[in-house]
Design a protein around this motif. Structure first.
Motif, short mmCIF file in Angstrom:
data_model
loop_
_atom_site.label_atom_id
_atom_site.label_comp_id
_atom_site.label_asym_id
_atom_site.label_seq_id
_atom_site.Cartn_x
_atom_site.Cartn_y
_atom_site.Cartn_z
N ASP A 91 111.45 53.27 24.34
CA ASP A 91 110.18 53.03 25.02
C ASP A 91 108.98 53.53 24.22
N LYS B 29 102.57 63.35 29.68
CA LYS B 29 101.41 62.56 29.28
C LYS B 29 100.26 63.49 28.90
N GLU C 140 103.42 55.23 23.57
CA GLU C 140 102.25 55.35 22.70
C GLU C 140 101.00 54.87 23.43
N ASN C 141 101.13 53.77 24.16
CA ASN C 141 99.99 53.25 24.93
C ASN C 141 99.60 54.20 26.06
N MET C 142 100.58 54.93 26.59
CA MET C 142 100.32 55.87 27.68
C MET C 142 99.93 57.25 27.16
N ASN C 143 99.98 57.44 25.85
CA ASN C 143 99.73 58.75 25.23
C ASN C 143 100.71 59.77 25.81
N GLU D 25 106.79 52.27 22.13
CA GLU D 25 105.53 51.53 22.17
C GLU D 25 104.81 51.74 23.50
N LYS D 26 105.57 51.71 24.59
CA LYS D 26 104.99 51.94 25.92
C LYS D 26 104.43 53.36 26.01
#
Length: 100
Positions: free
Chosen positions: A53, A86, A58-61, A55-56
């Motif tokens: 997960d 997070k 990374e987008n959510m920090n 990439e997901k």
């Protein structure tokens, strides 16, 4: 005046307990009702979830972590092993992530 000291003290305590991913995770586990696991369990990167997960996350920090000696949930007898931490601004917030 005392009221302001309490408020400032609570804010400072919150910031100290959420300034690093590991302390945020330990605080979350402690507040879930597992103080022994919060203090004694080791924390390692959850390489499986971070790879699958990534990439997901990374987008959510965010980043996934695993407790080496996880607490056992009383109702289901399941291990509460994986957590997602997070970064929000300069603080970290943890939540249970689950097994899959």
């Amino acid at each position: 005046m005392k009221k302001w000291l309490w408020i400032v003290g609570l804010i400072a305590a919150f910031l100290l307990l959420h300034i690093h991913p590991h302390t945020a995770l330990r605080t979350h586990v402690f507040l879930l009702g597992y103080p022994k696991a919060a203090v004694t369990s080791g924390i390692i990167d959850d390489t499986y979830h971070n790879d699958v997960d990534g990439e997901k996350f990374e987008n959510m920090n965010a980043k996934a972590y695993t407790l080496t000696e996880p607490p056992i949930e009383k109702a289901t007898q399941g291990e509460l092993r994986n957590y997602l931490v997070k970064k929000i601004g300069f603080i970290y917030v943890a939540e249970y992530y689950g097994e899959l």
